[in-house]
Design a protein around this motif. Structure first.
Motif, PDB file in Angstrom:
ATOM      1  N   GLN A 213       0.831  -1.199   0.000  1.00 12.41           N
ATOM      2  CA  GLN A 213       0.000   0.000   0.000  1.00 12.41           C
ATOM      3  C   GLN A 213       0.873   1.261   0.000  1.00 12.41           C
ATOM      4  OE1 GLN A 213      -3.392   0.216  -0.190  1.00 12.41           O
ATOM      5  NE2 GLN A 213      -3.339   2.449  -0.107  1.00 12.41           N
ATOM      6  N   LYS A 214       1.914   1.276   0.819  1.00 12.77           N
ATOM      7  CA  LYS A 214       2.799   2.447   0.884  1.00 12.77           C
ATOM      8  C   LYS A 214       3.514   2.678  -0.438  1.00 12.77           C
ATOM      9  CE  LYS A 214       3.646   2.182   5.870  1.00 12.77           C
ATOM     10  NZ  LYS A 214       4.609   1.762   6.926  1.00 12.77           N
ATOM     11  N   ASP A 215       4.015   1.605  -1.056  1.00 14.29           N
ATOM     12  CA  ASP A 215       4.736   1.760  -2.321  1.00 14.29           C
ATOM     13  C   ASP A 215       3.792   2.181  -3.452  1.00 14.29           C
ATOM     14  OD1 ASP A 215       7.221   1.340  -1.308  1.00 14.29           O
ATOM     15  OD2 ASP A 215       7.426  -0.734  -2.011  1.00 14.29           O
ATOM     16  N   LEU A 216       2.547   1.727  -3.399  1.00 11.11           N
ATOM     17  CA  LEU A 216       1.562   2.184  -4.376  1.00 11.11           C
ATOM     18  C   LEU A 216       1.276   3.671  -4.185  1.00 11.11           C
ATOM     19  CD1 LEU A 216      -0.933  -0.830  -4.240  1.00 11.11           C
ATOM     20  CD2 LEU A 216       0.437  -0.180  -6.234  1.00 11.11           C
ATOM     21  N   GLU A 217       1.124   4.079  -2.933  1.00 12.63           N
ATOM     22  CA  GLU A 217       0.847   5.489  -2.633  1.00 12.63           C
ATOM     23  C   GLU A 217       2.006   6.396  -3.045  1.00 12.63           C
ATOM     24  OE1 GLU A 217      -2.013   4.700   1.292  1.00 12.63           O
ATOM     25  OE2 GLU A 217       0.086   5.272   1.559  1.00 12.63           O
ATOM     26  N   ASN A 218       3.235   5.871  -2.941  1.00  9.47           N
ATOM     27  CA  ASN A 218       4.425   6.663  -3.251  1.00  9.47           C
ATOM     28  C   ASN A 218       4.912   6.459  -4.678  1.00  9.47           C
ATOM     29  OD1 ASN A 218       4.612   7.769  -0.606  1.00  9.47           O
ATOM     30  ND2 ASN A 218       5.587   5.902   0.132  1.00  9.47           N
ATOM     31  N   ASN A 219       4.089   5.763  -5.486  1.00  6.27           N
ATOM     32  CA  ASN A 219       4.395   5.536  -6.909  1.00  6.27           C
ATOM     33  C   ASN A 219       5.709   4.787  -7.138  1.00  6.27           C
ATOM     34  OD1 ASN A 219       2.048   6.977  -7.836  1.00  6.27           O
ATOM     35  ND2 ASN A 219       3.115   8.874  -7.331  1.00  6.27           N
ATOM     36  N   LYS A 220       6.059   3.922  -6.197  1.00  7.59           N
ATOM     37  CA  LYS A 220       7.245   3.080  -6.379  1.00  7.59           C
ATOM     38  C   LYS A 220       6.929   1.817  -7.170  1.00  7.59           C
ATOM     39  CE  LYS A 220       9.739   4.699  -2.290  1.00  7.59           C
ATOM     40  NZ  LYS A 220      10.369   4.314  -0.995  1.00  7.59           N
ATOM     41  N   CYS A 221       5.638   1.528  -7.317  1.00  4.95           N
ATOM     42  CA  CYS A 221       5.177   0.412  -8.134  1.00  4.95           C
ATOM     43  C   CYS A 221       3.770   0.741  -8.592  1.00  4.95           C
ATOM     44  CB  CYS A 221       5.222  -0.916  -7.378  1.00  4.95           C
ATOM     45  SG  CYS A 221       4.199  -0.948  -5.885  1.00  4.95           S
ATOM     46  N   GLU A 222       3.215  -0.099  -9.472  1.00  6.22           N
ATOM     47  CA  GLU A 222       1.889   0.151 -10.011  1.00  6.22           C
ATOM     48  C   GLU A 222       1.078  -1.132 -10.054  1.00  6.22           C
ATOM     49  OE1 GLU A 222       1.965   1.948 -13.858  1.00  6.22           O
ATOM     50  OE2 GLU A 222       3.146   3.678 -13.216  1.00  6.22           O
ATOM     51  N   ALA A 223      -0.202  -0.995  -9.765  1.00  9.30           N
ATOM     52  CA  ALA A 223      -1.169  -2.080  -9.946  1.00  9.30           C
ATOM     53  C   ALA A 223      -2.532  -1.413  -9.993  1.00  9.30           C
ATOM     54  CB  ALA A 223      -1.103  -3.103  -8.813  1.00  9.30           C
ATOM     55  N   CYS A 224      -3.222  -1.509 -11.126  1.00  6.81           N
ATOM     56  CA  CYS A 224      -4.489  -0.781 -11.256  1.00  6.81           C
ATOM     57  C   CYS A 224      -5.512  -1.273 -10.240  1.00  6.81           C
ATOM     58  CB  CYS A 224      -5.032  -0.877 -12.679  1.00  6.81           C
ATOM     59  SG  CYS A 224      -5.245  -2.552 -13.295  1.00  6.81           S
ATOM     60  N   GLY A 225      -5.378  -2.540  -9.816  1.00  8.80           N
ATOM     61  CA  GLY A 225      -6.235  -3.075  -8.765  1.00  8.80           C
ATOM     62  C   GLY A 225      -5.465  -3.301  -7.474  1.00  8.80           C
ATOM     63  N   GLY A 226      -4.507  -2.413  -7.214  1.00  7.35           N
ATOM     64  CA  GLY A 226      -3.702  -2.562  -5.998  1.00  7.35           C
ATOM     65  C   GLY A 226      -4.549  -2.576  -4.742  1.00  7.35           C
ATOM     66  N   GLY A 227      -5.599  -1.761  -4.733  1.00  5.95           N
ATOM     67  CA  GLY A 227      -6.488  -1.740  -3.580  1.00  5.95           C
ATOM     68  C   GLY A 227      -7.205  -3.054  -3.371  1.00  5.95           C
ATOM     69  N   ALA A 228      -7.529  -3.732  -4.467  1.00  3.58           N
ATOM     70  CA  ALA A 228      -8.168  -5.050  -4.368  1.00  3.58           C
ATOM     71  C   ALA A 228      -7.213  -6.066  -3.763  1.00  3.58           C
ATOM     72  CB  ALA A 228      -8.631  -5.505  -5.751  1.00  3.58           C
ATOM     73  N   ILE A 229      -5.935  -6.001  -4.187  1.00 10.28           N
ATOM     74  CA  ILE A 229      -4.929  -6.919  -3.643  1.00 10.28           C
ATOM     75  C   ILE A 229      -4.740  -6.670  -2.155  1.00 10.28           C
ATOM     76  CG2 ILE A 229      -2.504  -7.603  -3.734  1.00 10.28           C
ATOM     77  CD1 ILE A 229      -2.513  -6.814  -6.719  1.00 10.28           C
ATOM     78  N   VAL A 230      -4.610  -5.407  -1.785  1.00 15.39           N
ATOM     79  CA  VAL A 230      -4.414  -5.063  -0.373  1.00 15.39           C
ATOM     80  C   VAL A 230      -5.636  -5.474   0.459  1.00 15.39           C
ATOM     81  CG1 VAL A 230      -4.131  -3.136   1.250  1.00 15.39           C
ATOM     82  CG2 VAL A 230      -2.786  -3.206  -0.865  1.00 15.39           C
ATOM     83  N   ALA A 231      -6.827  -5.251  -0.077  1.00 18.17           N
ATOM     84  CA  ALA A 231      -8.046  -5.629   0.659  1.00 18.17           C
ATOM     85  C   ALA A 231      -8.092  -7.133   0.900  1.00 18.17           C
ATOM     86  CB  ALA A 231      -9.280  -5.185  -0.116  1.00 18.17           C
ATOM     87  N   LEU A 232      -7.729  -7.922  -0.110  1.00 18.28           N
ATOM     88  CA  LEU A 232      -7.685  -9.378   0.049  1.00 18.28           C
ATOM     89  C   LEU A 232      -6.685  -9.770   1.125  1.00 18.28           C
ATOM     90  CD1 LEU A 232      -7.874 -12.407  -0.604  1.00 18.28           C
ATOM     91  CD2 LEU A 232      -6.462 -11.976  -2.630  1.00 18.28           C
ATOM     92  N   MET A 233      -5.474  -9.226   1.046  1.00 20.85           N
ATOM     93  CA  MET A 233      -4.420  -9.634   1.975  1.00 20.85           C
ATOM     94  C   MET A 233      -4.726  -9.188   3.404  1.00 20.85           C
ATOM     95  SD  MET A 233      -1.041  -9.064  -0.426  1.00 20.85           S
ATOM     96  CE  MET A 233       0.079  -9.843   0.744  1.00 20.85           C
ATOM     97  N   ARG A 234      -5.281  -7.993   3.550  1.00 20.88           N
ATOM     98  CA  ARG A 234      -5.628  -7.541   4.909  1.00 20.88           C
ATOM     99  C   ARG A 234      -6.766  -8.377   5.488  1.00 20.88           C
ATOM    100  NH1 ARG A 234      -5.247  -3.809   8.840  1.00 20.88           N
ATOM    101  NH2 ARG A 234      -7.176  -3.124   9.863  1.00 20.88           N
ATOM    102  N   THR A 235      -7.739  -8.734   4.654  1.00 18.82           N
ATOM    103  CA  THR A 235      -8.807  -9.627   5.113  1.00 18.82           C
ATOM    104  C   THR A 235      -8.214 -10.934   5.618  1.00 18.82           C
ATOM    105  OG1 THR A 235     -10.349  -8.703   3.493  1.00 18.82           O
ATOM    106  CG2 THR A 235     -10.924 -10.833   4.458  1.00 18.82           C
ATOM    107  N   ALA A 236      -7.282 -11.485   4.835  1.00 15.60           N
ATOM    108  CA  ALA A 236      -6.628 -12.745   5.221  1.00 15.60           C
ATOM    109  C   ALA A 236      -5.886 -12.594   6.543  1.00 15.60           C
ATOM    110  CB  ALA A 236      -5.668 -13.180   4.115  1.00 15.60           C
ATOM    111  N   ASP A 237      -5.195 -11.484   6.709  1.00 15.13           N
ATOM    112  CA  ASP A 237      -4.459 -11.228   7.945  1.00 15.13           C
ATOM    113  C   ASP A 237      -5.403 -11.201   9.139  1.00 15.13           C
ATOM    114  OD1 ASP A 237      -2.369 -10.519   9.680  1.00 15.13           O
ATOM    115  OD2 ASP A 237      -2.613  -8.384   9.283  1.00 15.13           O
ATOM    116  N   LEU A 238      -6.554 -10.556   8.973  1.00 13.85           N
ATOM    117  CA  LEU A 238      -7.506 -10.416  10.074  1.00 13.85           C
ATOM    118  C   LEU A 238      -8.127 -11.737  10.504  1.00 13.85           C
ATOM    119  CD1 LEU A 238      -9.294  -7.124   8.928  1.00 13.85           C
ATOM    120  CD2 LEU A 238      -7.732  -7.381  10.876  1.00 13.85           C
ATOM    121  N   ILE A 239      -8.119 -12.731   9.594  1.00 17.33           N
ATOM    122  CA  ILE A 239      -8.679 -14.045   9.964  1.00 17.33           C
ATOM    123  C   ILE A 239      -7.590 -15.124  10.022  1.00 17.33           C
ATOM    124  CG2 ILE A 239     -10.965 -13.465   9.084  1.00 17.33           C
ATOM    125  CD1 ILE A 239     -10.355 -15.192   6.634  1.00 17.33           C
ATOM    126  N   ASN A 240      -6.351 -14.657  10.186  1.00 22.21           N
ATOM    127  CA  ASN A 240      -5.210 -15.549  10.438  1.00 22.21           C
ATOM    128  C   ASN A 240      -4.893 -16.507   9.294  1.00 22.21           C
ATOM    129  OD1 ASN A 240      -4.862 -14.503  13.146  1.00 22.21           O
ATOM    130  ND2 ASN A 240      -6.661 -15.708  13.726  1.00 22.21           N
TER     131      ASN A 240
END
Length: 272
Positions: A213-240
């Protein structure tokens, strides 16, 4: 009256003929076999370009879930064609592709929108968006008897993405799959694209969604659905469920032979 979201990119991103579509997906699956079986998959990351370019990479993700049992598939995509503040869940009854209709899970949709000021049911982001649609024929091929929750991110600001993940963590169970629909960098040389896309790959492999998320915000990388990837991974983190595996990475130049301006693609599985 039943409200069905008709195909928007059939005949462009993938074949409009049911028989040709089935044949193309089967060929892609047959040529994208995994070397190992992955169990307890909560979600996959898959690209959303035309099948000729990104279909093989996507097929690695869909082979990972082929034959598994999921009652509900939550598809998260960016909005390419319209900006709106918030997160839109399709408010109709079904999404249609040449392979048939897939019903919307109204129960989970209403749970996700209950009490939220930014997650809502509507048509915004769904009218002509391809990033949700191109995932569905693959799902119709590898799964049986499932409903979907099609989610389009009008804004991929951290606040929105993290709230979505918090809400998703309360509704997913062992019979739920999340699909994060995303391509990577766009229109750089193959060398530059590889440098940018390897950053995304590293964050996914390390299960570091905050770093992504930080690298996307700082334009160090690109993913048009970066928010979707982050949402998936954070959901996974929250349910272990904190294991991730990148299954394949490619770019459009691998197909077109043009390495001057490429689009990057990646597929991955999130599991425990």
């Amino acid at each position: 009256m039943k409200q069905v979201r008709e195909p928007s990119v059939a005949g462009m991103f993938y074949p409009s003929s049911p028989s040709k579509l089935r044949e193309e997906i089967q060929i892609l699956l047959d040529t994208s076999k995994l070397s190992e079986n992955i169990d307890n998959i909560l979600g996959i990351i898959a690209p959303h370009a035309g099948y000729i370019y990104s279909g093989k990479t996507a097929a690695y993700a869909y082979n990972a879930i082929k034959g598994k049992n999921y009652n509900t598939v939550i598809i998260i995509s960016p909005s390419h064609r319209e900006y709106f503040a918030g997160i839109s869940i399709y408010n109709g009854d079904a999404y249609k592709t040449p392979l048939g209709e897939v019903p919307i899970n109204k129960n989970i949709s209403s749970q996700l929108t209950a009490g939220s000021k930014i997650i809502f049911e509507g048509i915004q982001g769904h009218r002509a968006e391809h990033a949700v649609e191109v995932q569905i024929p693959f799902l119709q091929t590898v799964l049986e008897n499932f409903s979907i929750v099609p989610i389009v991110l009008g804004d991929q600001n951290r606040v929105f993405v993290y709230e979505l993940a918090n809400s998703l963590s309360k509704v997913v169970d062992e019979n739920t799959l999340i699909v994060a629909s995303s391509d990577l960098s766009h229109y750089y040389s193959k060398r530059t694209a590889d440098e940018l896309d390897s950053i995304v790959e590293k964050h996914i492999s390390n299960f570091d969604y905050d770093g992504l998320q930080k690298d996307l915000e700082n334009n160090k990388c690109e993913a048009c659905g970066g928010g979707a990837i982050v949402a998936l991974m954070r959901t996974a983190d929250l349910i272990n469920k904190r294991k991730s595996k990148v299954l394949h990475r490619s770019d459009s130049g691998d197909v077109s032979g043009d390495f001057s301006e490429v689009v990057g693609y990646l597929s991955a599985a999130i599991y425990n």
